[in-house]
Design an enzyme around this catalytic site. Structure first.
Site, PDB file in Angstrom:
ATOM      1  N   LYS A  22    -101.160 -21.146  49.334  1.00 39.19           N
ATOM      2  CA  LYS A  22    -100.713 -20.435  48.313  1.00 39.19           C
ATOM      3  C   LYS A  22    -100.248 -21.994  47.389  1.00 39.19           C
ATOM      4  O   LYS A  22    -101.052 -22.165  45.690  1.00 39.19           O
ATOM      5  CB  LYS A  22    -100.589 -19.783  48.785  1.00 39.19           C
ATOM      6  CG  LYS A  22     -99.706 -18.958  47.302  1.00 39.19           C
ATOM      7  CD  LYS A  22     -98.766 -18.220  48.001  1.00 39.19           C
ATOM      8  CE  LYS A  22     -98.046 -17.528  46.760  1.00 39.19           C
ATOM      9  NZ  LYS A  22     -98.668 -16.878  45.399  1.00 39.19           N
ATOM     10  N   ASN A 126    -107.091  -4.057  53.149  1.00 37.17           N
ATOM     11  CA  ASN A 126    -106.707  -4.027  51.996  1.00 37.17           C
ATOM     12  C   ASN A 126    -107.124  -5.294  51.786  1.00 37.17           C
ATOM     13  O   ASN A 126    -106.340  -6.155  50.628  1.00 37.17           O
ATOM     14  CB  ASN A 126    -105.297  -4.126  51.751  1.00 37.17           C
ATOM     15  CG  ASN A 126    -103.934  -4.743  50.301  1.00 37.17           C
ATOM     16  OD1 ASN A 126    -104.775  -4.071  49.380  1.00 37.17           O
ATOM     17  ND2 ASN A 126    -102.694  -4.836  50.576  1.00 37.17           N
ATOM     18  N   ARG A 530    -103.248 -14.850  47.016  1.00 40.84           N
ATOM     19  CA  ARG A 530    -102.143 -13.880  46.795  1.00 40.84           C
ATOM     20  C   ARG A 530    -101.969 -13.342  48.104  1.00 40.84           C
ATOM     21  O   ARG A 530    -102.879 -12.672  48.995  1.00 40.84           O
ATOM     22  CB  ARG A 530    -102.488 -13.554  45.788  1.00 40.84           C
ATOM     23  CG  ARG A 530    -103.015 -13.258  44.216  1.00 40.84           C
ATOM     24  CD  ARG A 530    -102.009 -13.933  43.510  1.00 40.84           C
ATOM     25  NE  ARG A 530    -101.597 -14.401  42.837  1.00 40.84           N
ATOM     26  CZ  ARG A 530    -100.720 -15.090  41.824  1.00 40.84           C
ATOM     27  NH1 ARG A 530     -99.497 -14.880  42.121  1.00 40.84           N
ATOM     28  NH2 ARG A 530    -101.564 -15.815  40.428  1.00 40.84           N
ATOM     29  N   HIS A 709    -106.207 -10.394  37.355  1.00 40.85           N
ATOM     30  CA  HIS A 709    -106.842 -11.192  38.717  1.00 40.85           C
ATOM     31  C   HIS A 709    -107.376 -12.221  38.332  1.00 40.85           C
ATOM     32  O   HIS A 709    -107.468 -13.263  38.748  1.00 40.85           O
ATOM     33  CB  HIS A 709    -107.357 -10.597  39.120  1.00 40.85           C
ATOM     34  CG  HIS A 709    -107.002  -8.864  40.377  1.00 40.85           C
ATOM     35  ND1 HIS A 709    -107.355  -7.852  39.584  1.00 40.85           N
ATOM     36  CD2 HIS A 709    -106.335  -8.742  41.516  1.00 40.85           C
ATOM     37  CE1 HIS A 709    -106.154  -7.134  40.267  1.00 40.85           C
ATOM     38  NE2 HIS A 709    -105.548  -7.682  41.321  1.00 40.85           N
TER      39      HIS A 709
END
Length: 773
Positions: A22, A126, A530, A709
């Protein structure tokens, strides 16, 4: 060609134990890290993963270790590899037609006027994947050698790994059609795509791959617009073409996330593929069928999606039952990739040791697979101690204090149907209209405002004890006041307090409810760069004290405009947590709903006139098989209504749903009976508006006009076009104007600019709509 090991996993987390990927990717996006340096970070993560998995008990040279790395998303990886990026990204290709990393990231995030690919949920998880766009103009061709280079990298490191790719059937089944062929179906392009997969498999074999894993979870789903028979026929066709390729690795088809359809099971068993992986956590042991004698069966007996310690005795029994189906060999495996769970339980030194004994993160699950593999090789007696330890932990969990709370269970047992019903919407709408006095096309946001570095540092300092509670709360009050003032200056009609006090929309509630535990390093990828830290719901749920009231009341004291109270709904709290598996989800959802019902009552008492109860995961948990969907929709809707039905008529209840295909659950959305529902619409360019209009939905509705996003700032014209489309198809008196989702991940400069465009567009459309009324 090596045999497949006695134990394997179907995938592993890829973001780094401390989210190293990330940080590197986002530094690259900011221009602070060159592409070559980013590639070195990624290579280091892949090397560390291979060595870690070998240390945990998977073999270095028997293809037990999956090569499942991704810079952003596994579906996008295949789209780039087979050249299936839409024409709007064509200018980013190299001269030889290959797709560089810059084009890959632009497809994921957009750039300037170039919109990114649509994003939606990966089956009932998710995790968000990027939706390929396939039409007659799509020309499939091998456009990236990244998969092969990673295999060669592993070989140079002394490993024979198993590359993992989304299979051709699932890739097409998850795709959407382009405007050039709105009536076409992407799966009809299978024969055009398969030759490219043949080339890809040859490249993998040449790089040193002995096995390849093709993930085909579409074969367990009845929610993709294709019948079981159509998907099974496509799987048979793909297997025939790929397995007959002259130069290829052995093929493992993995069908996780649910029960493999009977048609697909028979088709795969009869096909020339070399191995089949079945999910025995969400599915059951399939029936004997022809063709298995030449196959390896991977029995998915360790849960890849939850964090509870596996029952090794039951898992070993299930592996034995699979072995009796008559396959050439049986392998112990995970039900899905482990990308859905955190890396290592040993990192969680602050969890209660008793709770820790009930849990298993990715590394612990790999050890369990290694144990089961040893049992397959050496006999059950060789793993007796490990089996007994797992059995004892499960027994301890059943009887531990807090797992069952008599007061909570008595309250749930006393519920009646009346506890889930409000006054009819038409009556409430009239009362709320008079009380709130909002204009046509009222503007608002979804809830959160940017979580700046300053906010995160203040939270971290408070957590370390470097500042006291008074100093931290003073900081939060200043931040809330700043956010309220910004919204007033921009001209929003309904305000929010910005949620500066919340680290995560679920974890914040988990920290304040009994029955939950939270982790420090339990990060799980949500999409791209994310990640979230799902909480662990281990016991009966109750609310000791009010959670959000003081912050909402303080924000309301700063403005005469209404300020929304912000809550996360019961279904989403369950979906984005690791939930206890010892009782039906419906029972747990009602416990959470009662806690939220109490919170709404306290918000009303503090003068909050609008309360938003977010349910972005409503579609996410929808079962993949049609027969199981009605029961789920019944209890999920009932839990939301239990949370909200105690509200007064004058209290306007909002809800929010994001990044899902809403058409299949539009009836359930209406049944929630929220006064206002905001939904994702910007990235899909308003597609959902027609679904809403066709359904006759007659409550307040806010189709999103700003895709949060993506770093793009939507122009005034872009927002106006979306609003005009919505106003043309929906009752403008019921229409709200809002972003797609919360603004937590965005920066303040882009947020303020985007919201100003939204308010300006709303005012111009409002003026025309008012003149027409």
């Amino acid at each position: 060609m090596t045999e497949l090991a006695a134990g394997t996993i179907l995938g592993y987390p890829r973001i780094g134990r401390r989210r190293e990927l990330k940080r590197a990717v986002e530094a690259h996006w900011r221009g602070e890290l060159e592409e070559t340096a980013l590639e070195r970070v990624a290579a280091d993560l892949r090397r560390d993963t291979r060595h870690r998995l070998a240390d945990l008990g998977l073999g270095r040279a028997d293809s037990a270790i999956p090569e499942s790395f991704s810079f952003y998303d596994q579906v996008l990886d295949v789209a780039a590899a087979v050249g299936a990026l839409p024409e709007r990204f064509a200018h980013l290709r190299r001269a030889d037609g290959t797709i560089p990393l810059a084009a890959y990231f632009t497809a994921a995030r957009g750039e300037g006027d170039v919109a990114p690919l649509e994003m939606t949920k990966w089956f009932d998880t998710n995790y968000h994947y990027l939706v390929p766009e396939i039409g007659p103009e799509t020309h499939f061709t091998l456009s990236s050698d990244r998969f092969a280079r990673q295999v060669a990298e592993a070989v140079a490191d002394g490993f024979t790994t198993r590359p993992v790719l989304v299979g051709p059937v699932t890739f097409l089944a998850l795709s959407k059609t382009t405007d050039a062929a709105p009536a076409a179906r992407p799966l009809d392009r299978l024969d055009d795509l398969l030759p490219v997969y043949v080339d890809l498999l040859a490249a993998l074999r040449d790089a040193g791959a002995e096995w390849v894993q093709l993930d085909e979870p579409a074969l367990v789903s009845q929610s993709l617009g294709y019948t079981d028979d159509e998907l099974a026929a496509a799987a048979a066709r793909a297997a025939e073409v790929l397995a007959s390729a002259e130069r290829r690795p052995a093929i493992l088809v993995a069908a996780g996330y649910g029960q493999l359809s009977a048609a697909a099971w028979r088709a795969l068993a009869a096909s020339p593929v070399d191995a089949i992986a079945v999910d025995l956590i969400r599915g059951s042991i399939p029936a004997p069928t022809a063709g298995l004698a030449s196959k390896v069966l991977v029995a998915g007996v360790i849960d890849g999606r939850n964090v509870w310690r596996g029952d090794l005795a039951s898992a070993a029994d299930a592996v034995d039952q699979v072995a009796r189906l008559g396959a050439a060999a049986t392998v112990a495996g995970t039900s899905t990739s482990l990308q859905h769970v955190p890396y290592d339980l040993d990192d969680e030194t602050e969890l209660d040791p008793r709770l820790v004994s009930w849990l298993a993160f990715a590394d612990q699950k790999v050890r369990q697979i290694a144990t089961l593999a040893r049992g397959l090789r050496d006999g059950r007696e060789a793993i007796a101690d490990e089996v007994d330890a797992a059995t004892a932990a499960l027994a301890d969990r059943r009887h531990a204090a807090g797992v069952r709370d008599g007061a909570v269970r008595d309250r749930v047992a006393a519920l009646t149907p009346a506890d889930r019903i409000r006054t009819p919407y038409e009556v409430r709408a009239a009362v709320q209209g008079a009380a709130l006095g909002l204009p046509v096309l009222p503007t608002t946001t979804i809830g959160s405002f940017p979580q700046t570095g300053e906010i995160r540092r203040a939270r971290a300092r408070f957590g370390r004890g470097e500042i006291d509670a008074d100093a931290y709360e003073g900081f939060l009050r200043d931040e809330i006041a700043r956010v309220v003032e910004l919204q007033k200056e921009i001209g929003l009609d309904v305000l929010v307090h910005g949620e500066a006090e919340r680290n995560d929309m679920v974890q914040y509630f988990a920290e304040n409810l009994d029955g939950f535990a939270v982790t420090r390093n339990g990060w799980v990828q949500s999409y791209g760069s994310r990640a979230t830290r799902p909480s662990i719901l281990w016991g009966d749920v109750s609310r000791p004290t009010p959670i959000t009231v003081r912050w909402s009341a303080y924000a309301q004291s700063l403005s005469t405009s209404p300020v929304k109270g912000m809550l996360t709904g019961p279904v989403t709290i369950l979906a984005w947590s690791f939930v206890r598996d010892d009782q039906p989800l419906s029972e747990t959802a009602d416990q959470v709903a009662l806690a939220l019902r109490d919170e709404i009552a306290d918000l009303e008492g503090a003068g909050i006139a609008i309360v938003q109860v977010d349910e972005p995961a409503l579609r996410e948990l929808l079962p993949l098989t049609a027969a199981d969907q009605p029961a789920y929709l019944d209890w999920s809707v009932a839990s939301f209504r239990l949370a909200t039905a105690g509200a007064a008529d004058a209290t306007q209840i909002h809800t929010h749903l994001c990044y899902s295909e809403f058409g299949v659950v539009i009836g359930a959305i209406a049944a929630l009976d929220a006064d206002v529902t905001s939904i994702e619409a910007a990235r899909s360019r308003g597609e959902v508006i027609s679904d809403v209009a066709a359904s006759g939905f007659d409550h307040g509705i806010g189709p999103g006009v700003y895709d949060i996003h993506s770093p793009r700032i939507p122009s005034h014209a872009e927002v106006t076009a979306l609003l005009e489309r919505a106003a043309a198809e929906l009752d403008v008196r019921r229409l709200w104007v809002n972003p797609d989702c919360g603004l937590k991940t965005r920066g303040y400069v882009e947020t303020a600019a985007s919201l100003r465009n939204i308010v300006a567009a709303a005012r111009s459309v409002r003026a025309r709509a008012t003149a027409d009324v």
